[in-house]
Design a protein around this motif. Structure first.
Motif, mmCIF file in Angstrom:
data_model
loop_
_atom_site.group_PDB
_atom_site.id
_atom_site.type_symbol
_atom_site.label_atom_id
_atom_site.label_comp_id
_atom_site.label_asym_id
_atom_site.label_seq_id
_atom_site.Cartn_x
_atom_site.Cartn_y
_atom_site.Cartn_z
ATOM 1 N N PRO C 363 -4.089 -6.332 6.439
ATOM 2 C CA PRO C 363 -3.423 -5.032 6.514
ATOM 3 C C PRO C 363 -4.469 -3.949 6.306
ATOM 4 N N GLU C 364 -4.532 -3.022 7.202
ATOM 5 C CA GLU C 364 -5.643 -2.069 7.168
ATOM 6 C C GLU C 364 -5.145 -0.631 7.132
ATOM 7 N N LEU C 365 -5.707 0.155 6.240
ATOM 8 C CA LEU C 365 -5.413 1.583 6.235
ATOM 9 C C LEU C 365 -6.702 2.321 6.587
ATOM 10 N N VAL C 372 -1.683 12.682 2.183
ATOM 11 C CA VAL C 372 -0.888 11.619 2.785
ATOM 12 C C VAL C 372 -0.337 10.710 1.687
ATOM 13 N N CYS C 374 0.237 6.769 1.713
ATOM 14 C CA CYS C 374 0.155 5.547 2.490
ATOM 15 C C CYS C 374 0.043 4.368 1.535
ATOM 16 N N SER C 375 0.633 3.269 1.914
ATOM 17 C CA SER C 375 0.471 2.084 1.092
ATOM 18 C C SER C 375 0.630 0.851 1.946
ATOM 19 N N HIS C 376 0.060 -0.236 1.486
ATOM 20 C CA HIS C 376 0.411 -1.496 2.095
ATOM 21 C C HIS C 376 0.434 -2.584 1.035
ATOM 22 N N GLY C 377 1.157 -3.609 1.357
ATOM 23 C CA GLY C 377 1.211 -4.730 0.445
ATOM 24 C C GLY C 377 1.212 -5.991 1.273
#
Lengths: 250, 492, 442
Positions: C363-365, C372, C374-377
């Motif tokens: 998962p890439e930001l 902003v 933004c998040s990913h998990g």
């Protein structure tokens, strides 16, 4: 002590304050009541100097000096204190660290000696106990995971430590249960002094049962439309905002 | 009494930040000292020159030459996958060996050039043992050589070897030969290969079985000479049941041209051993216009070879124009533990591509990654990390938390994790967030009398807290200051 | 962590010669797009050294030979037609072995302002419009799946909604592959233009008889200002099939694109989304579920580019891996400079049911703006033993308990489908898929 003349202020292009006049003398406590959207919180943010609250006309003098020319931290150092309706969470920063940084920044600006760790600890403990706050709470990150009541106590604690001259309490009673309200009110009353003044912003009478203002104002559409003694708050409680507006049937 | 540490930290915070926000890079001075240089450029003769200067045994020269020939075969094929932009490095336009002229291998501090002692004093690292920080032994590496190592005798009495790697090659060849290149082989990557060919000095640590090293071991790296690359090599071996905490600091003068630093660090932890490795990297980052600064291409890797072994990397990266660095753990031993705690601050035109690799091989291995990236100015910070669970890593666990904080509209923050799991009983969790310092937080602090810059430092230190807490106390204070200084001028 | 480089494949999986470039009755612009795509492919298919293909290796696939159908479509087996029937009205467009099958389709009446046509029909009546849209979003020069489709393209469908038009019933695109003695290749192209304020629901079904073939659908979906496109895809193909799909989407101001993808089939599958947010207040929602076993490989690669601010992305992918299956999730969210107030959140969760399965996530930001959120998990692991125990302690057998938990896991994806009948159709397919991978579940 505080002199507001014909104050107009805009937020997001909308004029919220539309010619507000208010004079508060040392030793006095004033209350401002008004319906939602009347400009109560805008007034508190304008006094504290928040960005995005644009003063388009009028003046605010604090002890004869132009308050509006100062940055937020300069106002705090000059003795203005805003107790926030919604205190902000700052992850990772222990409350105690924050308090000491703030207290010493203010003391330094006032030419007072900065506290060392030991002195500060002693001072903080005394004030903390009076508000029934746990030691543990002040080790936790600032306001993070605090209940509504804990946040408000923390605001009053900050107020006690920073020793301001003029205090604005923005809906300090919101989110408090009866016991917490009593503790917070006692904290506020303890700070009343002849050389200090307070402006209490509230929606309800219930805080005013515990802290007794000298003057009560009704704010509507960005202006003070009626002022009176503590009895005005009771009248408002009985009749509602519409009932106390000038021109309403008595 | 439990309250005291909080307030001690608070005290330091308040007192230091005021002094610090107006401070620039304070380690940018140059020491005026006569140095020996190898001729400029890179070829087999230079490799032989370095080896000869150090009186190395034949096997080591052969190893260097193998590495060098392999490096040549790579052509100019520097790794291109990182999120970094920099002009081509001319490997022939640099010196690969620079050493202060002095009597070879000073036996005691009395023999060390006073100019050097003064330099380290100025850097805040007094080398005279009576003046030194209590509980910290220091190996001081100046350009290509170690100039002094403190508390050596005291440590030797416990069987702990702490010396320069050059000395270790001479005095403990069997240990060096056994472990050198065993974690980072000479062909590992472009920069590690270059380092294997031309490494000049670095530190060597061996902690014998069952020994808990009683003091922090520390190496202070200083680049002084112009146009000189620093290629240090550090090797730390923790034998069964031992423990060591090692600290590393780095600074360099302010210069307009870029200088290359390509280090290799290898750690080996045997059964029940623990190594804690902390870095405060403060190489010269270049000026506000992006001119100058160190190119920092570093390979750091630890092998948890033994059961129940543990390797913990903590890094605070505030310096360097370019940072390319992935301190990693190979978790071979069952129940072994790898940790990576990182703060990377970039400002102005700095670029950092940094992170870690956790390779789970043994059963019930666990790893934890906490990365905090802060970018300001026109800088760019990338977290790049790999978590790999091999098929045999029954019961492995990983938890990763990567947070990025942006200050200003012209910077960039990237998060590039690679997560590969081949075992159903493994549990891998990754979380990442990107946000900016909120206006609400700033206003709240300011309304309590705290100036804007101080409020930023306060919030940033809060953001980094979990990592700062992983550092030894002496370094935590320094690191906290550095974070504040590095962000100077980024807000307002 | 590999450098960008393309390694030539030993055999290019064309299966038909260069003479096939120009097709009879094909307009010149299409021939030239085809030729350009071929030129891109001449360098070979991307190798795992190409960063975006790190976890999916096409080299074995590249050595297979495929054939393309040159005449009209065969008839489709009744079972598959039935299997793809949803118990609600729809505008049904059926492709068999890559060819539009008018006899099996039931487009029905559409409101004014809406057209649903085969690609060939659209070219003959509106050639310039098609020429403009073809390849506008799916860039053959940078995307291998787009290039393969453009190079070999064989028909497709064009759906256009004029300003304010909306379809009350969904359009159902059904792609059926039949058993054949030769491995067939299909490269359908779906072009969708949802005009200002329009609304479209699109259902895609990819089903087949057993056998080896290659399906390579590419959809280009332009969602204009304040328009909404809902896109629900079921990929349930034979275990010997290769499925390389791309959805290229652009969103104007206030536009919404919601996708739910359930991938059960194919031996080697890659489902790509390439989404460009061009207007403020646009909203993207991508849900993906994959349920694979045996030696299946299911790759989900998404790239969402926030070119302007005040837009939001929500992305949730959930995979269940059984046998020796390999699941890949690569999700990139890019926030371009100035795209302030972007709100983008991404989550990937993988359930590993057996030893030998592999889950890879990247998962890439990539954030170039400061204001902003933004998040990913990403997480992977086995079924929660505590949940399993809880169910069993209530008298549910272990196999049933496991199946229940897996169904519940994947149901969260299917529940994003707003239509009850369509949801039932997907649920049925997921249930069949689960039973097909009964090994570790029983």
């Amino acid at each position: 002590m505080l002199e507001i003349r014909n104050l107009h202020a805009k937020v997001d292009g909308r004029e919220i304050l539309q010619g507000l006049d208010l004079v508060i003398n040392a030793g006095e406590m004033h209350a401002i009541m008004g319906p939602n959207g009347s400009g109560k919180s805008t007034l508190s943010y304008v006094l504290a100097g928040r960005d995005g609250y644009e003063v388009t006309a009028g003046s605010v003098l604090f002890e004869g000096h132009d308050l509006l020319a100062l940055k937020p931290e300069e106002r705090a150092r000059a003795g203005i204190f805003l107790a926030f309706q919604y205190p902000v969470e700052v992850p990772g920063v222990p409350s105690a660290t924050f308090l000491k940084t703030a207290v010493n920044a203010v003391r330094k600006a006032r030419g007072e000696k900065e506290y060392d760790a030991f002195e500060f600890l002693k001072l903080m403990k005394a004030k903390r106990d009076a508000l029934g706050m746990s030691e543990d709470m002040l080790k936790r990150p600032l306001n993070v995971g605090f209940s509504g009541g804990e946040k408000k106590r923390n605001e009053v604690l900050q107020m006690a430590l920073l020793e301001p001259r003029f205090m604005v309490l923005d809906e300090t009673d919101s989110g408090l249960d009866v016991d917490a309200l009593r503790v917070v009110a006692a904290g506020i009353n303890a700070l009343r002094r002849a050389d200090r003044a307070m402006l209490v912003i509230t929606h309800y009478q219930r805080l005013l049962d515990h802290v007794r203002p000298d003057v009560v104002h009704i704010l509507s559409k960005g202006r003070i439309v009626r002022s009176g003694g503590p009895e005005l708050a009771l009248e408002l409680e009985a009749k509602g905002f519409a009932g106390v507006m000038p021109g309403a049937a008595a | 009494m439990a309250e005291t540490p909080v307030l001690t930290r608070a005290e330091e915070n308040a007192a230091q930040i005021d002094a610090l926000v107006n401070e620039k890079y304070r380690y940018g001075f140059v020491t005026d000292i006569d140095s020996d240089f190898a001729p400029k450029g890179l070829n087999e003769d230079i490799v032989r020159f370095i080896s000869a200067k150090k009186n190395e045994p034949e096997w080591l020269l052969e190893w260097r030459l193998k590495a060098f020939r392999f490096w040549l075969s790579l052509g100019e094929d520097e790794p291109g996958w990182a999120n970094l932009r920099y002009p081509k490095i001319d490997y022939q336009d640099a010196y690969y060996y620079a050493a202060p002229k002095q009597a070879a291998g000073p036996k005691s501090l009395d023999e060390v050039d006073p100019e050097l002692l003064k330099t380290y004093e100025k850097l805040g690292i007094p080398l005279a043992e009576r003046a030194a920080l209590a509980g910290v032994a220091v190996d001081a590496v100046f350009d290509s050589v170690s100039v002094a190592t403190t508390f050596k005798d005291k440590l030797a009495a416990m069987g702990i070897i702490f010396c320069s790697i050059s000395e270790a090659v001479r005095e403990h060849p069997e240990l060096v030969r056994r472990y050198l290149g065993s974690v980072v082989p000479y062909g590992d990557n472009f920069f590690a290969t270059l380092n294997s060919a031309v490494f000049t000095d670095g530190s060597f640590v061996y902690v014998p079985k069952g020994t808990r090293c009683p003091m922090e071991l520390s190496t202070y790296f200083r680049i002084n000479a112009a146009k000189t690359g620093q290629f240090e090599r550090t090797l730390i071996i923790a034998d069964e049941g031992s423990y060591v905490s090692y600290l590393e600091g780095c600074t360099a003068p302010m210069r307009d041209e870029n200088q290359l630093h390509a280090a290799v660090v290898e750690l080996v932890a045997l059964d029940d051993a623990e190594i804690k490795y902390s870095t405060v990297q403060n190489w010269y980052p270049g000026d506000a216009d992006g001119k100058g600064g160190i190119y920092n291409f570093v390979t750091k890797r630890g092998a948890c070879r033994g059961r129940n072994s543990k390797i913990s990397w903590t890094q605070v990266e505030t310096g360097s124009a370019i940072t390319w660095k992935y301190p990693s753990c190979i978790l071979q031993g069952d129940n072994s533990v790898g940790e990576f705690y990182s703060i990377a601050v970039t400002n102005n035109f700095q670029q950092a591509d940094t992170g870690t690799k956790m390779i789970h091989i043994g059963k019930n291995t666990s790893s934890r990654i906490i990365s905090k990236g802060i970018s300001a100015g026109r800088s760019s910070a990338t977290y790049r990390g790999l978590v790999r669970i091999q098929a045999g890593a029954e019961g492995a666990r990983n938890h990763t938390q990567c947070d990025s904080l942006l200050i200003g509209a012209k910077c960039a923050a990237h998060t590039v994790p690679y997560i590969e799991s081949r075992n159903p009983s493994a549990r891998v969790e990754h979380e990442a967030t990107t946000s900016k310092i909120s206006e609400d937080q700033l206003f709240y602090c300011r309304s309590r009398g705290i100036a804007q810059e101080d409020a930023v430092a306060l919030i940033v230190n809060g953001f980094c807290r979990e990592v700062l807490q992983a550092l030894p106390m002496e370094f935590a204070v320094e690191a906290q200051k550095l974070v504040g200084v590095s962000l100077e001028g980024s807000v307002g | 962590m590999a450098a960008l480089a393309r390694k030539p494949a030993t055999t290019i999986p064309f299966g038909y010669g260069a003479e096939a470039v120009a097709r009879p009755n094909e307009p010149a612009w299409l021939t030239s797009k085809r030729a350009a795509a071929r030129a891109v492919l001449a360098a070979g298919l991307p190798s795992p050294r190409v960063e975006s293909w790190k976890y999916t290796n096409l080299q074995a696939f590249a050595t297979q030979a495929f054939a393309m159908l040159s005449d009209g479509p065969a008839d489709a087996p009744l079972a598959l037609l039935k299997q793809t029937t949803i118990d609600r009205p729809s505008h049904r467009v059926v492709f068999v072995d890559g060819r539009f099958a008018p006899a099996l389709s039931n487009v029905g009446a559409v409101p004014s302002g809406v057209t649903i046509r085969s690609l060939d029909d659209a070219i003959s009546s509106d050639e310039f419009v098609v020429a403009r849209r073809f390849g506008a979003l799916a860039d053959a020069s940078s995307n291998a799946i787009a290039a393969l489709n453009a190079a070999h393209g064989s028909g497709g469908v064009v759906i256009a909604l004029a300003r304010g038009a909306s379809l009350t019933e969904p359009v159902h695109l059904v792609f059926i592959a039949t058993a054949s003695d030769r491995a067939m290749a299909f490269h359908p192209r779906v072009l969708i233009e949802a005009g200002e304020g329009s609304a479209l629901t699109l259902i895609e079904s990819h089903v087949s008889e057993a056998g080896a073939y290659w399906s390579n659908p590419v959809a280009e979906i332009a969602v204009a200002r304040d328009a909404t496109v809902r896109h629900w895809t079921l990929q349930d193909q034979a275990r010997d099939a290769t499925h390389l799909a791309l959805n290229a989407v652009s969103l104007a101001q206030g536009a919404r694109y919601e996708s739910v993808l359930l991938a059960i089939g194919a031996g080697l599958a890659r489902h790509e989304f390439d989404v460009a947010i061009e207007g403020e207040h646009a909203e993207v929602s991508l849900d993906g579920g994959y349920l694979i076993g045996g030696t299946q490989h299911s790759d989900h690669t998404t790239r969402i580019v926030h070119k302007v601010g005040h837009a939001s992305t929500r992305e949730v992918y959930k995979g269940v891996l059984d046998g020796r299956a390999r699941g890949v999730f690569q999700g990139t969210i890019v926030v371009e400079p100035g795209a302030d107030k972007t709100d983008a959140h991404q989550l990937s969760r993988t359930l590993m049911l057996s030893v030998g399965a592999e889950a890879d996530a990247k998962p890439e930001l990539m954030i170039y703006a400061d204001d902003v959120k933004c998040s990913h998990g990403a997480s992977s692991g086995a079924l929660d033993p505590a949940q399993l125990f809880y169910l069993r302690s209530r008298g549910i057998g272990e196999a049933a308990a496991r199946a229940l938990l897996v169904e519940g896991f994947i149901a969260e994806t299917i529940e994003r489908i707003a239509d009850e009948k369509v949801r039932a159709y997907f649920t049925r397919a997921a249930g069949d898929g689960l039973r097909a991978h009964g090994g570790a579940l029983s």
